[in-house]
Design a protein around this motif. Sequence first.
Motif, PDB file in Angstrom:
ATOM      1  N   HIS A  86       0.802  -1.220   0.000  1.00 53.21           N
ATOM      2  CA  HIS A  86       0.000   0.000   0.000  1.00 53.21           C
ATOM      3  C   HIS A  86       0.839   1.276   0.000  1.00 53.21           C
ATOM      4  N   GLY A  87       2.103   1.198  -0.430  1.00 50.25           N
ATOM      5  CA  GLY A  87       2.923   2.392  -0.546  1.00 50.25           C
ATOM      6  C   GLY A  87       2.382   3.321  -1.624  1.00 50.25           C
ATOM      7  N   ILE A  88       2.390   4.621  -1.380  1.00 53.98           N
ATOM      8  CA  ILE A  88       1.842   5.610  -2.303  1.00 53.98           C
ATOM      9  C   ILE A  88       2.934   6.112  -3.239  1.00 53.98           C
ATOM     10  N   PRO A  89       2.721   6.039  -4.569  1.00 58.20           N
ATOM     11  CA  PRO A  89       3.710   6.579  -5.511  1.00 58.20           C
ATOM     12  C   PRO A  89       3.871   8.084  -5.319  1.00 58.20           C
ATOM     13  N   GLY A  90       5.100   8.556  -5.534  1.00 63.55           N
ATOM     14  CA  GLY A  90       5.363   9.982  -5.362  1.00 63.55           C
ATOM     15  C   GLY A  90       6.746  10.340  -5.870  1.00 63.55           C
ATOM     16  N   ASP A  91       7.417  11.221  -5.140  1.00 61.80           N
ATOM     17  CA  ASP A  91       8.708  11.731  -5.607  1.00 61.80           C
ATOM     18  C   ASP A  91       9.900  10.927  -5.081  1.00 61.80           C
ATOM     19  N   ARG A  92       9.645   9.786  -4.453  1.00 59.55           N
ATOM     20  CA  ARG A  92      10.747   8.965  -3.978  1.00 59.55           C
ATOM     21  C   ARG A  92      11.567   8.462  -5.154  1.00 59.55           C
ATOM     22  N   VAL A  93      12.886   8.627  -5.067  1.00 57.00           N
ATOM     23  CA  VAL A  93      13.798   8.204  -6.130  1.00 57.00           C
ATOM     24  C   VAL A  93      14.378   6.844  -5.763  1.00 57.00           C
ATOM     25  N   LEU A  94      14.262   5.897  -6.651  1.00 54.67           N
ATOM     26  CA  LEU A  94      14.763   4.558  -6.378  1.00 54.67           C
ATOM     27  C   LEU A  94      16.284   4.515  -6.491  1.00 54.67           C
ATOM     28  N   ALA A  95      16.899   3.693  -5.647  1.00 55.15           N
ATOM     29  CA  ALA A  95      18.352   3.550  -5.616  1.00 55.15           C
ATOM     30  C   ALA A  95      18.729   2.098  -5.869  1.00 55.15           C
ATOM     31  N   ALA A  96      19.940   1.880  -6.347  1.00 57.15           N
ATOM     32  CA  ALA A  96      20.434   0.532  -6.583  1.00 57.15           C
ATOM     33  C   ALA A  96      20.331  -0.295  -5.309  1.00 57.15           C
ATOM     34  N   GLY A  97      19.830  -1.513  -5.446  1.00 62.15           N
ATOM     35  CA  GLY A  97      19.709  -2.403  -4.299  1.00 62.15           C
ATOM     36  C   GLY A  97      18.383  -2.338  -3.589  1.00 62.15           C
ATOM     37  N   ASP A  98      17.547  -1.329  -3.884  1.00 64.88           N
ATOM     38  CA  ASP A  98      16.225  -1.251  -3.256  1.00 64.88           C
ATOM     39  C   ASP A  98      15.392  -2.479  -3.637  1.00 64.88           C
ATOM     40  N   ILE A  99      14.548  -2.920  -2.717  1.00 64.06           N
ATOM     41  CA  ILE A  99      13.550  -3.944  -3.025  1.00 64.06           C
ATOM     42  C   ILE A  99      12.216  -3.221  -3.151  1.00 64.06           C
ATOM     43  N   VAL A 100      11.553  -3.398  -4.290  1.00 66.72           N
ATOM     44  CA  VAL A 100      10.373  -2.604  -4.639  1.00 66.72           C
ATOM     45  C   VAL A 100       9.224  -3.522  -5.045  1.00 66.72           C
ATOM     46  N   SER A 101       8.107  -3.426  -4.338  1.00 66.23           N
ATOM     47  CA  SER A 101       6.918  -4.193  -4.691  1.00 66.23           C
ATOM     48  C   SER A 101       5.904  -3.278  -5.368  1.00 66.23           C
ATOM     49  N   VAL A 102       5.407  -3.706  -6.519  1.00 66.42           N
ATOM     50  CA  VAL A 102       4.417  -2.930  -7.271  1.00 66.42           C
ATOM     51  C   VAL A 102       3.138  -3.748  -7.384  1.00 66.42           C
ATOM     52  N   ASP A 103       2.047  -3.175  -6.923  1.00 66.96           N
ATOM     53  CA  ASP A 103       0.721  -3.802  -6.955  1.00 66.96           C
ATOM     54  C   ASP A 103      -0.137  -2.986  -7.908  1.00 66.96           C
ATOM     55  N   SER A 104      -0.790  -3.651  -8.867  1.00 62.57           N
ATOM     56  CA  SER A 104      -1.571  -2.928  -9.864  1.00 62.57           C
ATOM     57  C   SER A 104      -2.833  -3.706 -10.196  1.00 62.57           C
ATOM     58  N   GLY A 105      -3.818  -2.995 -10.748  1.00 63.00           N
ATOM     59  CA  GLY A 105      -5.054  -3.655 -11.144  1.00 63.00           C
ATOM     60  C   GLY A 105      -5.767  -2.874 -12.224  1.00 63.00           C
ATOM     61  N   ALA A 106      -6.518  -3.584 -13.063  1.00 64.91           N
ATOM     62  CA  ALA A 106      -7.263  -2.952 -14.138  1.00 64.91           C
ATOM     63  C   ALA A 106      -8.700  -3.452 -14.140  1.00 64.91           C
ATOM     64  N   GLN A 107      -9.606  -2.548 -14.513  1.00 67.03           N
ATOM     65  CA  GLN A 107     -10.995  -2.931 -14.731  1.00 67.03           C
ATOM     66  C   GLN A 107     -11.316  -2.752 -16.210  1.00 67.03           C
ATOM     67  N   PHE A 108     -11.872  -3.800 -16.812  1.00 70.20           N
ATOM     68  CA  PHE A 108     -12.218  -3.780 -18.231  1.00 70.20           C
ATOM     69  C   PHE A 108     -13.611  -4.354 -18.400  1.00 70.20           C
ATOM     70  N   GLN A 109     -14.500  -3.531 -18.958  1.00 70.20           N
ATOM     71  CA  GLN A 109     -15.888  -3.929 -19.180  1.00 70.20           C
ATOM     72  C   GLN A 109     -16.525  -4.524 -17.912  1.00 70.20           C
ATOM     73  N   GLY A 110     -16.200  -3.895 -16.785  1.00 66.22           N
ATOM     74  CA  GLY A 110     -16.837  -4.265 -15.524  1.00 66.22           C
ATOM     75  C   GLY A 110     -16.217  -5.419 -14.774  1.00 66.22           C
TER      76      GLY A 110
END
Length: 280
Positions: free
Chosen positions: A80-104
Amino acid sequence: MFRKSIYKTPAQLRSMVEPGLITAASLDAAAALMRPGVTTAEIDAAANAAIVARGAESNFQMVRGYRHTTCISVNDQVVHGIPGDRVLAAGDIVSVDSGAQFQGWNGDSARTFIIPGEADADVVDARTRLSDVTEGSLWAGIAAMASARHLGDIGAAIQGYLEDNAPGEGRDWGILREYVGHGIGRKMHEAPSLFNYRTPDRGAEVKPGLVLAIEPMVTAGSEDTFVEDDDWTVSTVDGSDGSHWEHSVALHAGGIWVLTAEDGGAAGLAPYGITPTPVA
């Protein structure tokens, strides 16, 4: 009192294929930007562009109070981390959660990445192992779904995999208890809840028509978390790293199909001797 069934019809399952693929495409777009110097807002924008390009919309933006396409969690942030101005650095562990709705209909998926570049080798190795074991537990859960009788069998398989691949030195991985997997369909979050650990309750019956968002959330230390001041980001109390992997998975009369994987889960299920069958 009328109770809505948690099981989908064959036609409804077919309607969930495209939103799953669109969700996967959004994470592919995020993956292409995983390098030092990129901000989490830039990754979020790329994921959104991929969704819009396919004629869909972000289901995360439909959650009250949330205006982003993804949740992006870095290092000791688990979910549940909020995207923003945080700059990623080498070695960071980053989890990205995404979802799409299509035709309901909805898709929901998450991946964890290690940012490439010069970084402390021990830290990178530890974070890579955390991500790998979390992804492995996800596939253990998906494989269990193919033959499970009840939801509890899936949670037991996830925890069992993590225990079998413990970090050693008398330690175990932390499994988040307050945040769990779920059903998915017309809404991104539907019944039933899916725990990523063993419970006394066997849970709902696993049978054709069931669609689950299976999503182990694992830490390198304690399972204890807190919500940061932004009222969204979930971070570890002890500062240990977190990892999050997720797929939306359909069980149908012909077998199992991972909706948010382009190959339907063939590569991830191969070690279990399971061949996924497309939704027909």
